[in-house]
Design an enzyme around this catalytic site. Structure first.
Site, PDB file in Angstrom:
ATOM      1  N   SER A  88       0.840  -1.196   0.000  1.00 12.54           N
ATOM      2  CA  SER A  88       0.000   0.000   0.000  1.00 12.54           C
ATOM      3  C   SER A  88       0.877   1.249   0.000  1.00 12.54           C
ATOM      4  O   SER A  88       2.009   1.216   0.491  1.00 12.54           O
ATOM      5  CB  SER A  88      -0.906   0.025   1.238  1.00 12.54           C
ATOM      6  OG  SER A  88      -0.155   0.384   2.397  1.00 12.54           O
ATOM      7  N   ASP A  89       0.365   2.332  -0.568  1.00 16.19           N
ATOM      8  CA  ASP A  89       1.029   3.617  -0.340  1.00 16.19           C
ATOM      9  C   ASP A  89       0.900   3.932   1.140  1.00 16.19           C
ATOM     10  O   ASP A  89      -0.005   3.442   1.829  1.00 16.19           O
ATOM     11  CB  ASP A  89       0.393   4.709  -1.201  1.00 16.19           C
ATOM     12  CG  ASP A  89       1.338   5.888  -1.430  1.00 16.19           C
ATOM     13  OD1 ASP A  89       2.339   6.012  -0.689  1.00 16.19           O
ATOM     14  OD2 ASP A  89       1.076   6.677  -2.343  1.00 16.19           O
ATOM     15  N   TRP A  90       1.776   4.770   1.644  1.00 19.39           N
ATOM     16  CA  TRP A  90       1.858   5.020   3.084  1.00 19.39           C
ATOM     17  C   TRP A  90       0.576   5.708   3.566  1.00 19.39           C
ATOM     18  O   TRP A  90       0.268   6.837   3.168  1.00 19.39           O
ATOM     19  CB  TRP A  90       3.096   5.843   3.395  1.00 19.39           C
ATOM     20  CG  TRP A  90       4.290   5.013   3.766  1.00 19.39           C
ATOM     21  CD1 TRP A  90       5.028   5.116   4.907  1.00 19.39           C
ATOM     22  CD2 TRP A  90       4.886   3.939   3.021  1.00 19.39           C
ATOM     23  NE1 TRP A  90       6.042   4.180   4.918  1.00 19.39           N
ATOM     24  CE2 TRP A  90       5.969   3.434   3.768  1.00 19.39           C
ATOM     25  CE3 TRP A  90       4.589   3.337   1.797  1.00 19.39           C
ATOM     26  CZ2 TRP A  90       6.764   2.378   3.340  1.00 19.39           C
ATOM     27  CZ3 TRP A  90       5.385   2.274   1.359  1.00 19.39           C
ATOM     28  CH2 TRP A  90       6.450   1.806   2.124  1.00 19.39           C
TER      29      TRP A  90
END
Length: 793
Positions: A228-230
């Site tokens: 996932s993106d942060w």
């Protein structure tokens, strides 16, 4: 199962722990089973490794690393080999820093010039983006670590990027916004891919079965893991269920708890968790670093310079360049002293070294008479600075003027409001243009800008954001030591209103509507014969090239290029394919291949560009597969999209296509600036979702903090007012507050996702209750959930 024996020895708690971060940059280890952790770092154009208490946005300085030219710069090189060499350099520095996964390259399509993160992306064209990204991935992974192409998919604006829904028809999604990722996956086998923050047609990208399983795995054969993106995980359970392997950063065990509860309730099976763990372990063990590794940073500095030289675009030249020896030059512009060489945000590199023009200009056979700042960097008008510049310029033979976008206009989390450079720079150009001395403008920016001042100068050297060694690279071009060979990877319109998505960008509330369909960049301009200042694929040289002798067969196109000038140089030839079709709408031409060829004066070479599976295809929404339409195709070889030198026709056998009567004739003509709701729904195949926030409803976990402007709680409205005021002040100071940019764009749920476990999702729900005007109820529950979190921890 490759790791069946190992997985059977794990407790269920250990299994779920592997599917979420341990801290901001690393994953969990299981020491009793000799399962190591995995370290990640940002890395589109340089390794940004931070300490354990690091952050996503570059507020904590990273270790020293080589700052290579940004992706937007490297795309202008059209050079697959140099991109792979940069990838190797990035991979080597990752290994030396004990980084297992380098988060890059960024490869979203540059749909609109205003996107604040365009400097991290390659091009408006998916074919060029995919080929260069694949080269980066091959280079990085040749050193035994993983690249991580990002952000998958249709992530094309920074404003409200974590809540925005990209509403895009299936054909456009596949042909424009996913083809680059497809090329990267199939040609370089990345071990990881980062999902994007946004929704795509109503589903969060990080939990979309269609994107993560149907497309990545079934269609493309991806055999790595999805990260996932942060803070970009909406529902960890749904993410794991549909193809996400790793939620980052840590939520302090909150996500583990949610996954355990889901297994207990039968929402997800333990066998599916085992499958995700198996897939994760396969990548984890393949990227482990053995021993200590050293980096020759001086060699990498020279590689960064070479890469910048390959990418510099000469936009204009009235015989002013190259500069002759002992030319008396004045240097004007703050960027000459303090260069703009990279953008701001999570990609910010702590450069190993940094050259400025003022520091290195004495190395050249030029009569350098002095430097003045010329303008205030953050845009304040200053007549004294202009007067100083004019006084110095009057004493020189040639003026070197360094200008471009200032620091606040190319930053993660914020989209530009217009295409203009600061007005004080324009005033400086106008003042210097009154002098008889020729002006050479050196541009620094990572996306197209308004160039109404184009006729006020004699030459324009566009360095984009050239990395730490850019100063010498640009000077090498200006004195003729290097013949410029870069060509634009994006179109430069005359005005912003000329763009196909002028009326649709950015999405302001719930959605971003891709009404222009396939007509992005040159696909729109060329189809509609819209004049542009500089076309896609354009760039000048100090020599000239002649194209001849085209030969086309079913496998390839062949032609000859002759260097007709008196200086060695490289030419980027471009293959475009077009088809006149009454059944499906198509842009006039689309890039389907390219070659960069080096030639000595008088030398000629035969160039061969092979056709591939992307050359003639279109995405058929009826079969949900790529098909080739039967018929004649125009094969075009150009020096740019507007400078077609050779052409011919090729018959390609394919399927007969029946026209979809729901598609508006505007899409066939390319006249897409005023697409109606009904016309867009015909393209989408369904009704449009609501684009506006419903201000009558209470706010929820997935609403953005910005929406507190209409919250029932007076305290919430005051809080967002303060945040927006602080954001505005930071821009006025020329240093955008990246934390505030992140906060104002993020949804409430991200408070839990980015707090490292100090705030649970249940606590966020109670905060939202307070925001919705139930102060005492929400506060009471917040305290209880905080106590419960402490006990659970």
């Amino acid at each position: 199962m490759k790791y069946r024996d190992l997985i059977t020895k794990m407790t269920i708690e250990e299994k779920v722990s592997l599917l979420a971060g341990k801290d901001f940059w690393t994953t969990h280890s299981i020491e009793r089973l000799n399962i190591p952790s995995m370290a990640m770092a940002d890395g589109p154009h340089g390794v940004r490794k931070q300490a354990e208490n690091g952050d996503h946005l570059g507020l904590v300085e990273g270790v020293k690393a080589t700052c290579f030219p940004t992706s937007a710069t490297m795309a202008n090189s059209w050079n697959v080999e140099i991109c792979e060499r940069i990838g190797q350099g990035l991979g080597q520095e990752a290994v030396a820093s004990n980084v297992n996964v380098l988060l890059g390259p960024g490869m979203n399509i540059k749909r609109n010039p205003l996107c604040g993160r365009n400097f991290e992306y390659f091009s408006e064209d998916p074919y060029l983006s995919g080929k260069l990204a694949a080269a980066y991935v091959r280079g990085i992974q040749s050193k035994g670590v993983s690249a991580c192409p990002k952000h998958f998919a249709a992530n094309n604006q920074e404003y409200l990027r974590m809540t925005n829904d990209s509403v895009v028809d299936e054909r456009t999604l596949r042909e424009i916004y996913m083809t680059g990722f497809e090329i990267a996956v199939k040609e370089s086998n990345p071990k990881t891919i980062m999902s994007s923050y946004n929704k795509v047609n109503g589903e969060y990208a990080n939990e979309s079965e269609k994107l993560l399983r149907d497309t990545l795995i079934d269609d493309w054969g991806f055999n790595g893991i999805v990260v996932s993106d942060w803070g970009g995980s909406n529902d960890h359970v749904e993410g794991v269920k549909n193809g996400n392997h790793l939620e980052m950063p840590t939520t302090g065990g909150d996500s583990d708890y949610q996954l355990l509860e889901a297994i207990k309730k039968g929402v997800i099976t333990e066998s599916l968790v085992d499958k995700r763990v198996e897939e994760y372990l396969d990548v984890l063990f393949s990227v482990q670093i053995q021993g200590e590794h050293q980096v020759n940073y001086e060699e990498h500095h020279e590689l960064a310079r070479k890469a910048a030289e390959e990418s510099i675009v000469l936009l204009k030249n009235n015989d002013t360049l190259p500069l002759k020896p002992h030319t008396k030059i004045s240097v004007i512009g703050d960027f000459a002293e303090t260069p703009r060489y990279q953008g701001a945000g999570s990609s910010l590199v702590n450069s190993y070294k940094l050259e400025s023009t003022i520091e290195v200009i004495s190395d050249y056979e030029l009569d350098y008479i002095g430097y003045v700042q010329g303008y205030d960097r953050i845009g304040r008008a200053d007549s004294n600075k202009i007067n100083d510049a004019v006084n110095l310029a009057e004493k020189s033979d040639v003026i070197l003027l360094y200008i471009g976008l200032d620091d606040v206009n190319e930053v993660e989390g914020y989209d530009r409001e217009h295409m203009k450079i600061p007005e004080n720079q324009v005033q400086l150009i106008e003042a210097l243009a009154k002098l008889p001395q020729p002006i050479v403008i050196v541009l620094s920016c990572g996306a197209p800008i308004d160039m109404l001042w184009n006729d006020r100068c004699d030459a324009i050297v566009h360095g984009y954001l050239p990395g730490q060694a850019g100063a010498k690279a640009i000077l090498n071009v200006m004195v003729g030591k290097v013949n410029p060979s870069g060509k634009l990877s994006e179109s430069y319109p005359y005005e912003y209103k000329d763009l196909s998505n002028y009326n649709y960008y950015p999405g302001l509330e719930k959605t971003s509507e891709y009404r222009e369909g396939l007509y992005v960049g040159y696909r729109y301009f060329d189809t509609n014969a819209v004049d542009v200042r500089y076309p896609f694929g354009y760039g000048l040289s100090y020599t000239s090239f002649e194209y001849s002798d085209i030969k086309i067969d079913s496998n390839s196109v062949r032609f000859t290029i002759l260097n007709t000038g008196d200086m060695q140089g490289s030419e980027i030839s471009q293959l475009y394919v077009g088809k006149k079709s009454k059944a499906i709408y198509r842009p006039l031409k689309e890039l389907k291949g390219f070659k960069k060829v080096y030639l000595e004066p008088g030398e000629s070479k035969e160039v061969v560009i092979e056709f591939d599976d992307k050359s003639f295809r279109y995405f058929d929404i009826n079969t949900m597969k790529f098909q080739v339409e039967d018929g004649d195709y125009e094969i075009m070889i150009g020096a740019s999209s507007r400078d077609i030198r050779l052409s011919g026709t090729l018959y390609v056998k394919g399927v007969e296509v029946i026209r979809d009567t729901n598609i508006s004739k505007r899409y066939f003509s390319g006249d897409v600036q005023q697409i109606t709701n009904e016309e867009f729904e015909g393209l989408l195949g369904h009704k449009l979702p609501d684009a506006d926030w419903d201000r009558t409803k209470p706010l929820g976990l997935n609403d953005s903090l910005t929406q507190m402007t209409y919250a029932k709680s007076r305290l919430a409205r005051l809080a967002i007012k303060i945040l927006l005021t602080l954001r505005k002040r930071s821009f006025k100071k020329g240093k955008p507050n990246l934390n505030i940019l992140f906060l104002t764009n993020m949804p409430f749920r991200a408070i839990a996702k980015m707090s490292g476990g100090t705030v649970s999702m249940e606590m966020v729900g109670n905060i939202v209750t307070i925001v919705n005007g139930h102060f005492f109820k929400g506060t009471s529950r917040l305290i209880k959930s905080w106590i419960w979190l402490g006990r659970r921890g």
